[in-house]
Design an enzyme around this catalytic site. Structure first.
Site, PDB file in Angstrom:
ATOM      1  N   LEU B 164     -55.875 -95.098  44.435  1.00 15.55           N
ATOM      2  CA  LEU B 164     -55.918 -93.805  44.856  1.00 15.55           C
ATOM      3  C   LEU B 164     -54.957 -92.755  44.006  1.00 15.55           C
ATOM      4  CD1 LEU B 164     -55.644 -94.390  48.859  1.00 15.55           C
ATOM      5  CD2 LEU B 164     -57.415 -93.564  47.399  1.00 15.55           C
ATOM      6  N   ILE B 165     -53.774 -93.215  43.450  1.00 12.56           N
ATOM      7  CA  ILE B 165     -53.143 -92.670  42.572  1.00 12.56           C
ATOM      8  C   ILE B 165     -53.767 -92.241  41.318  1.00 12.56           C
ATOM      9  CG2 ILE B 165     -50.945 -92.569  41.279  1.00 12.56           C
ATOM     10  CD1 ILE B 165     -50.555 -92.051  44.309  1.00 12.56           C
ATOM     11  N   VAL B 167     -57.027 -91.869  40.983  1.00 16.08           N
ATOM     12  CA  VAL B 167     -57.882 -90.530  41.334  1.00 16.08           C
ATOM     13  C   VAL B 167     -56.970 -89.313  41.544  1.00 16.08           C
ATOM     14  CG1 VAL B 167     -59.475 -89.879  43.064  1.00 16.08           C
ATOM     15  CG2 VAL B 167     -59.263 -92.166  42.567  1.00 16.08           C
ATOM     16  N   HIS B 168     -55.974 -89.593  42.001  1.00 13.16           N
ATOM     17  CA  HIS B 168     -54.956 -88.329  42.348  1.00 13.16           C
ATOM     18  C   HIS B 168     -54.555 -87.811  40.849  1.00 13.16           C
ATOM     19  CE1 HIS B 168     -51.938 -86.009  44.352  1.00 13.16           C
ATOM     20  NE2 HIS B 168     -50.939 -86.802  43.570  1.00 13.16           N
ATOM     21  N   VAL B 169     -54.126 -88.522  40.203  1.00 13.01           N
ATOM     22  CA  VAL B 169     -53.652 -87.992  38.713  1.00 13.01           C
ATOM     23  C   VAL B 169     -54.744 -87.492  38.085  1.00 13.01           C
ATOM     24  CG1 VAL B 169     -52.705 -88.673  36.634  1.00 13.01           C
ATOM     25  CG2 VAL B 169     -51.813 -89.515  38.926  1.00 13.01           C
TER      26      VAL B 169
END
Ligand code: HEM
Ligand code: SF4
Lengths: 295, 206
Positions: B164-165, B167-169
Site C-alpha cells: 500500500l505504501i 502505491v501511496h508514494v
C-alpha cells in the site's frame, strides 16, 4: 565440513541445497520409559558434560525438579501418576528435544545458520548466529527451545552433537544406570525397541509401542511407551505432533510469492509512469486558476 | 518560508512533522521486518547493526510509530469519511489510472482513492500493532496458539502495508506538484483546481 559426522543436511533461513554427496547414517536415542527409574542421573550428566549450572530452584511439591526446561536445563524428568485399568501407574518421561526429521524450529527460524540439522539427524542450535527472536519456540510442536534471559539466545538439547561427532554416545546415555537410554543408528534403535515392545506385550501391556511420530517425519529421540495409544498420559506428550498449520502457512510458499508481488507492485509503478506519463497540472487548469485569481 | 503568497496551505507544520515521523519509522520497520520475513532480505539486518540489533530495535520502533500513527489518525480521520462522490470516484478509478481525469467527479480535500488508502493503512497499523505485541518474545509470552496466529497476521499485514505504501508514494510521485505539500505544506492553485476542485473552491471562494 571436516567431520563427516557433522555434515549438514539443512540450515535455517537458507534456500540453496546443503552439500549432500556423502551419505551419513542416521542416529537415534531410544528412551525406554518402562525401565527408567527416575533417578535423574541423566539430568546431572547433561549439566556436567555441557557445563550447565542452572540456578538451584525450589521443590514445587512433586518430583519434577527443576519444574521445567530452561536455557540451562536441556532435559528434565517428568513424573505422572495415572490410573490405568484400576491400577496406579507412575509414568516417568525424560523430556527434551526430540530431534524431529522435519523440525518446526528450523522451519521458523529467520536467521541463516542459527539452526542446523546434521545429516545424521541431530538438530543443533548455533547460538553465534541466533538473533533471539523466539520464532523457534513458535515453530516447535513439543515446546522445547528456551530463550536465555541473560544473552537472549535460544538453547536446547544438542543430542551431545560434540560427543556424537567423535563417536561417543550422548552424556545421558552414557550415565543411565538401568540402560533405559540407548543410542545408535536409527535402524538399530528401532530393532531394539521391537524387542522391548514384545517383552512389554508379553507382560500384559497390550498397547506397548514405539513413539516415533510421523507427523514430524519421525524423530531422532524415540520412546518405548507402555501405552503408545495414549502418549498424553506421559505428562502431555502430544499424540500426533506436527508442525502447526499456522506455522506452515506463515513459513510456506506464500512468502516468496508475496515477495514477488511486492516487486511487481514496485515495477508496475515504474512502468505505469513510463507508459502513461506523469499526472501533470494541465495548461488549462493553470490558465483557469490564474483567471479566477485575478477576478 | 513563503514560496508564493497565492499558494494554498494544505498541511500545517505539525501535520507534516507527524507524517514524516510516521514515514521514517515505517521505512525502518519495513526494512527490518522484511529481513525476518524471508532469507532473501536477511542482509537488510546489516543496516541496523546485525540480526540481533534488528530484532531488538524493530518492536520499539513499532510502538513508537504506532503512537504517532494514532496522533495522525486523530488529525485526519474526519477528513477521510467516505461520501457518495468518493464511491463514484472509486468506480471510475480505472479511467484515472489510465491517465484520463476528465470524467472524474469533483473531489474535496481527498479523493476516494486517498480515503480508501487512509482506512486500509489504519487497519494495517492496528493489525500490525496488536500482532506485533503478540509475537514480541523478548517482552511477552502469550499462549502459543495466539503467537502463531499473530505471526501469520503480522506477516500478511506487513506485506500488505508495504505494498500500500508503494502505491501511496507512487501516487504522490505520479501526480506532479504533490510532494511539495509534504515539504512546504502548500500547493499551487492550479494543482488544487485540477485535482481537488471542491476543496479549491472552499479555500479560495472561487
Ligand atoms: C507496534 C508495531 C509493531 C510491533 C510491536 C512489531 C513487532 C514485531 C516483532 C516482535 C517481530 C519479530 C521480530 C522481532 O522480534 O523483532 C516483527 C516482525 C516483522 N514485522 Fe513488525 N512490529 C510492528 C510494526 C510493524 C510494521 C508497521 C511493519 C510494516 C512494515 C512490520 C513488519 C514486520 C515484518 C514483515 C516482520 C517479519 C514477519 C515474519 O517473520 O514473517 N512490523 N514485528
Ligand atoms: S531465537 Fe535464534 S534459533 Fe530461535 S528462531 Fe530466532 S534466531 Fe532462530
Amino acid at each position: 565440513m571436516a567431520l563427516q559426522s557433522l555434515d549438514i543436511a539443512r540450515r535455517s533461513a537458507t534456500t540453496t541445497p546443503a552439500p549432500g554427496a556423502r551419505q551419513t547414517t542416521e542416529v537415534a536415542k531410544l528412551i525406554d520409559v518402562s525401565t527408567c527409574i527416575g533417578c535423574k542421573a541423566c539430568q546431572v550428566a547433561c549439566m556436567e558434560w555441557n557445563d550447565l549450572r542452572d540456578e538451584v530452584g525450589n521443590c514445587v511439591g512433586v518430583y519434577d525438579n527443576p519444574a521445567d526446561l530452561t536455557d540451562k536445563t536441556w532435559t528434565v524428568m517428568r513424573f505422572a501418576e495415572v490410573e490405568q485399568g484400576g491400577r496406579l501407574e507412575w509414568l516417568i518421561r525424560k523430556d527434551g528435544c526430540m530431534h524431529c526429521a522435519d523440525p518446526g524450529c528450523l522451519k521458523a527460524c529467520p536467521a541463516p545458520g542459527a539452526i542446523i540439522q546434521y545429516a545424521n539427524g541431530i538438530v543443533d542450535f548455533h547460538q553465534e548466529n541466533c538473533i533471539g527472536c523466539g520464532y523457534c519456540v513458535t515453530g516447535c510442536p513439543f515446546n522445547i527451545p528456551r530463550i536465555s534471559k541473560e544473552d537472549s539466545k535460544a538453547y536446547k538439547c544438542s543430542l551431545c552433537s560434540d560427543r556424537v561427532a567423535v563417536g561417543q554416545a550422548p552424556a545421558c546415555v552414557k550415565t543411565c544406570p538401568t540402560g533405559a537410554i540407548m543410542f545408535g543408528s536409527k535402524e538399530q534403535m528401532k530393532e531394539h525397541a521391537d524387542k522391548r515392545i514384545r517383552d512389554l506385550k508379553s507382560r500384559g501391556f497390550a498397547n506397548a509401542g514405539l513413539y516415533d511420530p510421523q507427523g514430524v517425519g519421525g524423530t531422532h529421540v524415540m520412546y518405548v511407551l507402555h501405552h503408545v495409544d495414549k502418549p498424553q498420559l506421559y505428562s502431555d506428550l502430544p499424540k500426533d505432533p506436527a508442525i502447526s498449520p499456522l506455522v506452515s502457512l506463515w513459513k510456506g510458499m506464500a512468502k516468496p510469492l508475496a515477495s514477488l508481488a511486492l516487486g511487481a507492485v514496485a515495477l508496475g509503478s515504474l512502468f505505469h509512469y513510463v507508459m502513461k506519463g506523469p499526472n501533470e497540472v494541465s495548461k488549462e487548469s493553470e490558465r483557469e486558476a490564474e483567471k479566477e485569481e485575478s477576478q | 518560508m513563503i514560496r508564493d503568497p497565492k499558494d494554498l496551505q494544505r498541511y500545517t507544520p505539525q501535520e507534516r512533522a507527524n507524517h514524516w515521523v510516521v514515514g521514517i519509522s515505517f521505512i525502518l520497520l519495513a526494512l527490518s521486518g522484511l529481513a525476518f520475513f524471508h532469507p532473501a532480505f536477511y542482509p537488510l539486518t546489516y543496516l541496523f547493526g546485525g540480526g540481533t540489533w534488528a530484532r531488538i530495535l524493530h518492536p520499539y520502533i513499532g510502538v513508537f510509530m504506532a503512537f504517532f500513527a494514532v496522533l495522525m489518525y486523530l488529525r485526519f480521520w474526519r477528513l477521510n469519511v467516505m461520501t457518495k462522490t468518493d464511491k463514484e470516484w472509486l468506480d471510475r478509478i480505472g479511467e484515472m489510472v489510465d491517465g484520463n481525469d476528465h470524467n472524474m467527479p469533483e473531489q474535496g480535500k481527498y479523493n476516494g482513492g486517498q480515503k480508501a488508502m487512509f482506512w486500509a493503512l489504519t487497519v494495517c497499523v492496528v493489525l500490525l500493532t496488536i500482532s506485533g505485541v503478540l509475537i514480541w518474545r523478548a517482552q511477552f509470552s502469550p499462549p502459543i496458539g495466539l503467537v502463531r496466529f499473530g505471526a501469520v497476521v503480522h506477516a500478511v499485514a506487513g506485506v500488505v502495508m508495504i505494498a500500500l505504501i508503494f502505491v501511496h508514494v507512487y501516487a504522490a510521485i505520479w501526480t506532479k506538484g504533490t510532494i511539495r505539500a509534504m515539504w512546504y505544506g502548500t500547493v499551487t492553485r492550479a494543482w488544487a483546481r485540477q485535482h481537488h476542485r471542491a476543496w479549491y473552491r472552499e479555500t479560495t471562494g472561487k
